[in-house]
Design an enzyme around this catalytic site. Sequence first.
Site, PDB file in Angstrom:
ATOM      1  N   ASP A  43      -2.592  40.207 -32.348  1.00 18.53           N
ATOM      2  CA  ASP A  43      -1.251  40.739 -32.139  1.00 18.53           C
ATOM      3  C   ASP A  43      -0.270  40.081 -33.110  1.00 18.53           C
ATOM      4  OD1 ASP A  43       0.561  42.285 -30.076  1.00 18.53           O
ATOM      5  OD2 ASP A  43       1.587  40.399 -30.540  1.00 18.53           O
ATOM      6  N   TYR A  48       7.205  38.323 -37.301  1.00 25.56           N
ATOM      7  CA  TYR A  48       6.547  37.001 -37.234  1.00 25.56           C
ATOM      8  C   TYR A  48       6.307  36.399 -38.617  1.00 25.56           C
ATOM      9  CZ  TYR A  48       5.313  38.597 -32.462  1.00 25.56           C
ATOM     10  OH  TYR A  48       5.333  39.086 -31.183  1.00 25.56           O
ATOM     11  N   LYS A  73       4.113  45.396 -35.319  1.00 18.83           N
ATOM     12  CA  LYS A  73       5.319  45.984 -34.705  1.00 18.83           C
ATOM     13  C   LYS A  73       6.423  46.180 -35.738  1.00 18.83           C
ATOM     14  CE  LYS A  73       4.170  43.051 -30.780  1.00 18.83           C
ATOM     15  NZ  LYS A  73       3.843  41.749 -31.365  1.00 18.83           N
ATOM     16  N   HIS A 106       9.161  47.292 -31.739  1.00 14.83           N
ATOM     17  CA  HIS A 106       9.252  45.946 -31.139  1.00 14.83           C
ATOM     18  C   HIS A 106      10.293  45.855 -30.009  1.00 14.83           C
ATOM     19  CE1 HIS A 106       8.310  41.565 -32.491  1.00 14.83           C
ATOM     20  NE2 HIS A 106       8.495  41.611 -31.193  1.00 14.83           N
TER      21      HIS A 106
END
Length: 275
Positions: A43, A48, A73, A106
């Site tokens: 994930d 990120y 996302k 997201h």
Amino acid sequence: MEYFKLANGAEIPAVGYGTYLATEGKGSDTVLEALYAGYRYIDTARFYKNEDEIGEALKKSGIKREDIFLCSKVWRTDLGAEKTRASFEASCKSLGTDYLDMLLIHWPKASQQGDWITPVRESWKVMEELCCEGRIKTIGVSNFLPHHLRPLLETAKIRPAVDQLELHVGYMQEYALAYLKEEGILPQAWSPLGRARLLGDERIAGLAQKYAKTPAQVLLRYLVQRGIPVIPKASTAERMRENADIFGFELTEDEMSFLSCFAQTGWSGEHPDIV
Ligand SMILES: NC(=O)c1ccc[n+]([C@@H]2O[C@H](COP(=O)([O-])OP(=O)(O)OC[C@H]3O[C@@H](n4cnc5c(N)ncnc54)[C@H](OP(=O)(O)O)[C@@H]3O)[C@@H](O)[C@H]2O)c1
């Protein structure tokens, strides 16, 4: 590994590896460790900023692309048609793949004011096109509550298969879960350990002792037993293995009921309408 079936027929591993902050100062090593520990669901998210490291880990692992479930996302500021397509292409490039197993929006809103649904609908249309082009297998959302999903479902041609939400003992968002069940959308739990805030709870420790398991295993088992896939993040191989080893025991109905009515605890404080 166990799997859950999605409404579109695809299967999703019951336990995946969450990578938020997993590569900080460690490059691709931690993700590679997770792959060696047996994780096959990774994930990530554009936000990120670790898709390059994950791509590197996947390459180093030598595991076949089709044996990995890769989820990324689209961030709030990338909502809208062009930016969503560009975000998807950038994710693929960093991850070293030409398709994603799953792409999620997201968060529903880029700001508290104004029209939030138009850019969401535009993103969704592009994600539907990417599905039709064979570039994404499953599309879904994250942090969408019923009042965010309803207007999206009014215009969606392909329904979201997954809604990734903060879900853990002490924050089970039962109203949203009931709605997702009605709509045939699978909830998936982010921060399933409440970002470690729940691990010191004496009530969880008591159950862990009974089953000769750890508090983390009890928390993850509770979610999976409710039919909710989990994506815990851990930094050591030992914790990674521990978090994936939750299938050899079963909590009783009474214990499930007990864990379901904890007063709110361990909440991140992140509300989708307060951005
Ligand atoms: N969609 C969204 O908006 C959203 C938001 C947040 C997170 N996520 C996703 O969900 C994933 C998981 O959430 P999270 O990272 O916030 O929280 P989490 O998985 O609930 O908790 C992670 C924390 O628990 C510790 N931990 C993990 N396993 C443990 C064990 N067996 N024993 C003791 N401590 C343990 C970790 O420590 P160490 O790392 O030091 O081992 C870390 O501090 C993220 O990585 C990300 O992929 C999505």
